[in-house]
Design a protein around this motif. Structure first.
Motif, PDB file in Angstrom:
ATOM      1  N   VAL A 196       0.549  -1.099  -0.359  1.00  0.00           N
ATOM      2  CA  VAL A 196       0.533   0.194  -0.351  1.00  0.00           C
ATOM      3  C   VAL A 196       0.662   1.537   0.017  1.00  0.00           C
ATOM      4  O   VAL A 196       1.576   1.359   0.795  1.00  0.00           O
ATOM      5  N   LYS A 197       0.713   2.588  -0.777  1.00  0.00           N
ATOM      6  CA  LYS A 197       1.516   2.947  -1.349  1.00  0.00           C
ATOM      7  C   LYS A 197       0.483   4.319  -1.360  1.00  0.00           C
ATOM      8  O   LYS A 197      -0.275   4.655  -1.896  1.00  0.00           O
ATOM      9  N   LEU A 198       1.341   5.438  -0.407  1.00  0.00           N
ATOM     10  CA  LEU A 198       0.233   6.730  -1.233  1.00  0.00           C
ATOM     11  C   LEU A 198       0.593   7.619  -2.582  1.00  0.00           C
ATOM     12  O   LEU A 198       1.661   7.254  -2.794  1.00  0.00           O
ATOM     13  N   ALA A 199      -0.185   7.552  -2.594  1.00  0.00           N
ATOM     14  CA  ALA A 199      -0.081   8.289  -3.976  1.00  0.00           C
ATOM     15  C   ALA A 199      -0.382   9.306  -4.259  1.00  0.00           C
ATOM     16  O   ALA A 199      -1.784  10.085  -3.388  1.00  0.00           O
ATOM     17  N   SER A 200      -0.218  11.031  -4.889  1.00  0.00           N
ATOM     18  CA  SER A 200      -0.851  12.568  -4.904  1.00  0.00           C
ATOM     19  C   SER A 200      -0.920  12.900  -5.899  1.00  0.00           C
ATOM     20  O   SER A 200      -2.162  13.625  -6.732  1.00  0.00           O
ATOM     21  N   ASP A 201      -1.298  12.002  -7.558  1.00  0.00           N
ATOM     22  CA  ASP A 201      -1.496  12.307  -8.553  1.00  0.00           C
ATOM     23  C   ASP A 201      -2.547  10.796  -9.550  1.00  0.00           C
ATOM     24  O   ASP A 201      -2.021  10.551 -10.747  1.00  0.00           O
ATOM     25  N   LEU A 202      -3.319  10.257  -8.647  1.00  0.00           N
ATOM     26  CA  LEU A 202      -3.794   9.190  -8.938  1.00  0.00           C
ATOM     27  C   LEU A 202      -4.160   9.349  -9.937  1.00  0.00           C
ATOM     28  O   LEU A 202      -4.682   7.896 -10.905  1.00  0.00           O
ATOM     29  N   GLU A 203      -5.347  10.069 -10.780  1.00  0.00           N
ATOM     30  CA  GLU A 203      -6.202  10.113 -12.046  1.00  0.00           C
ATOM     31  C   GLU A 203      -5.063   9.909 -12.829  1.00  0.00           C
ATOM     32  O   GLU A 203      -5.441   8.739 -12.884  1.00  0.00           O
ATOM     33  N   VAL A 204      -3.890  10.072 -13.107  1.00  0.00           N
ATOM     34  CA  VAL A 204      -3.370  10.183 -13.928  1.00  0.00           C
ATOM     35  C   VAL A 204      -2.136   9.538 -13.569  1.00  0.00           C
ATOM     36  O   VAL A 204      -1.384   9.015 -14.922  1.00  0.00           O
ATOM     37  N   LYS A 205      -1.896   8.696 -12.734  1.00  0.00           N
ATOM     38  CA  LYS A 205      -0.759   7.632 -13.060  1.00  0.00           C
ATOM     39  C   LYS A 205      -0.267   6.541 -13.381  1.00  0.00           C
ATOM     40  O   LYS A 205      -1.884   5.828 -14.305  1.00  0.00           O
ATOM     41  N   ASP A 206       0.166   6.289 -13.904  1.00  0.00           N
ATOM     42  CA  ASP A 206       0.806   4.982 -15.038  1.00  0.00           C
ATOM     43  C   ASP A 206       1.077   4.226 -14.154  1.00  0.00           C
ATOM     44  O   ASP A 206       2.155   3.473 -13.099  1.00  0.00           O
ATOM     45  N   VAL A 207       0.045   3.564 -13.496  1.00  0.00           N
ATOM     46  CA  VAL A 207      -0.650   2.011 -12.105  1.00  0.00           C
ATOM     47  C   VAL A 207       0.255   0.845 -13.331  1.00  0.00           C
ATOM     48  O   VAL A 207       0.590   0.274 -12.260  1.00  0.00           O
ATOM     49  N   TYR A 208       0.062   0.926 -14.229  1.00  0.00           N
ATOM     50  CA  TYR A 208       0.407  -0.871 -14.404  1.00  0.00           C
ATOM     51  C   TYR A 208       2.097  -0.854 -14.610  1.00  0.00           C
ATOM     52  O   TYR A 208       2.615  -1.338 -13.953  1.00  0.00           O
ATOM     53  N   ASN A 209       3.076   0.620 -15.240  1.00  0.00           N
ATOM     54  CA  ASN A 209       4.165   0.119 -14.914  1.00  0.00           C
ATOM     55  C   ASN A 209       4.732   0.613 -13.788  1.00  0.00           C
ATOM     56  O   ASN A 209       6.441  -0.236 -13.411  1.00  0.00           O
ATOM     57  N   GLU A 210       4.148   1.221 -13.118  1.00  0.00           N
ATOM     58  CA  GLU A 210       4.809   1.131 -10.944  1.00  0.00           C
ATOM     59  C   GLU A 210       4.140   0.337 -10.390  1.00  0.00           C
ATOM     60  O   GLU A 210       4.670  -0.449  -9.409  1.00  0.00           O
ATOM     61  N   GLY A 211       3.327   0.032 -11.145  1.00  0.00           N
ATOM     62  CA  GLY A 211       2.696  -1.124 -10.125  1.00  0.00           C
ATOM     63  C   GLY A 211       3.322  -2.808 -10.090  1.00  0.00           C
ATOM     64  O   GLY A 211       4.285  -3.774 -10.015  1.00  0.00           O
ATOM     65  N   TYR A 212       4.206  -2.829 -12.371  1.00  0.00           N
ATOM     66  CA  TYR A 212       4.879  -4.026 -12.683  1.00  0.00           C
ATOM     67  C   TYR A 212       5.872  -3.922 -11.569  1.00  0.00           C
ATOM     68  O   TYR A 212       6.422  -5.192 -11.651  1.00  0.00           O
ATOM     69  N   ALA A 213       6.401  -2.733 -11.775  1.00  0.00           N
ATOM     70  CA  ALA A 213       8.094  -2.953 -11.220  1.00  0.00           C
ATOM     71  C   ALA A 213       7.556  -3.055  -9.709  1.00  0.00           C
ATOM     72  O   ALA A 213       8.756  -3.742  -9.303  1.00  0.00           O
ATOM     73  N   ILE A 214       7.199  -3.127  -8.230  1.00  0.00           N
ATOM     74  CA  ILE A 214       6.503  -3.027  -7.286  1.00  0.00           C
ATOM     75  C   ILE A 214       6.164  -4.493  -7.613  1.00  0.00           C
ATOM     76  O   ILE A 214       7.929  -5.396  -6.751  1.00  0.00           O
TER      77      ILE A 214
END
Ligand SMILES: N[C@H](CCC[C@H](N)C(=O)O)C(=O)O
Length: 263
Positions: free
Chosen positions: A142-160
């Protein structure tokens, strides 16, 4: 072999369900699950579930991720299988059933479209840098984010999910941002290996981690918006242990049909 299936969705987390009380399926192989869950070559789904008889319980939930691996607990899947059990007449408005992480109690509205599902108690939250890591039936980051509407969830999630710490077992990666009285959450799911529209064990993990993060305690109710709708998490927190955790939200029968299986 022809097998009836049902398609359900809960806040946009979608599942193929099969009534296997008569053991029409003697297990199902990984390739068949992955093919049925494929959105182009199959029915499409984030997972597939079998509802089976279980002595001492109303039924047993067997859950497979879209990639065909037998997954850990699925919160939205759990809510959908309760709605399915009501549809089949296996239960009325309350149930106790067995899933991979143990006993679950649940209640369902008279119309059969709103399910409150008790989740396992949680006593442990670890930290990985600024992120929280916990198991709510499935493992979550679980990670806090500040730009969630536009976040690249696929690539950032994939990397983690694929970093050295998590690559082997995998983890579900949730990004959270404060919104109104609750939170907005987006999740990269292990086993789907992509962002899904909702993740029940994920929003549960977020609600618990945020209570710890914000030093809250007592009886807590947390509304969460996800891409596919709205969910709510209720729980008690005494500063150490989370108990009486309930995941609440919609569950809908979308369609039913017949699968042709080779074996
Ligand atoms: N969508 C699910 C999570 C499935 C768990 C799976 N992705 C795993 O951890 O292997 C939920 O609503 O809780």
């Amino acid at each position: 072999m022809q097998i009836n299936f049902y398609k359900y969705q809960g806040a946009g987390n979608d599942f193929i369900l099969i009534d296997n009380r008569l053991s029409v399926l003697k297990g199902i192989d990984k390739e068949s699950v992955a093919q049925l869950c494929d959105r182009r070559f199959g029915i499409g789904g984030d997972g597939l579930m079998l509802l089976e008889d279980e002595p001492g319980y109303d039924f047993r939930m067997i859950y497979y991720n879209a990639d065909g691996n037998e997954g850990s607990m699925c919160g939205n899947g759990g809510r959908c299988i309760v709605a399915f059990a009501k549809h089949l007449g296996v239960i009325d408005d309350a149930t106790k059933f067995l899933a991979t992480d143990g006993l679950h109690h649940a209640k369902i509205s008279e119309a059969g479209d709103w399910v409150s599902l008790q989740m396992i108690d949680v006593t442990r939250i670890d930290q990985d840098g600024e992120a929280y890591v916990l198991n709510t039936g499935s493992p979550h980051y679980v990670k806090l984010a500040s730009d969630l509407e536009v976040k690249d969830v696929y690539n950032e999630g994939y990397a983690i999910r694929n970093n050295a710490t998590y690559k082997q077992e995998g983890i579900n990666v949730n990004f959270v941002q404060k919104e109104g009285e609750g939170y907005f959450v987006r999740t990269f799911e292990r086993g789907v290996e992509n962002e899904t529209y909702a993740c029940g064990t994920g929003v549960t993990a977020v609600a618990l981690a945020m209570a710890k993060h914000n030093h809250q305690s007592g009886i807590i109710s947390t509304p969460v918006r996800v891409l596919g709708g709205n969910l709510n998490i209720r729980f008690d927190y005494d500063g150490e242990k989370f108990s009486n955790i309930f995941l609440e939200g919609p569950a809908e029968l979308v369609f039913k049909g017949v699968i042709n299986l080779n074996s």
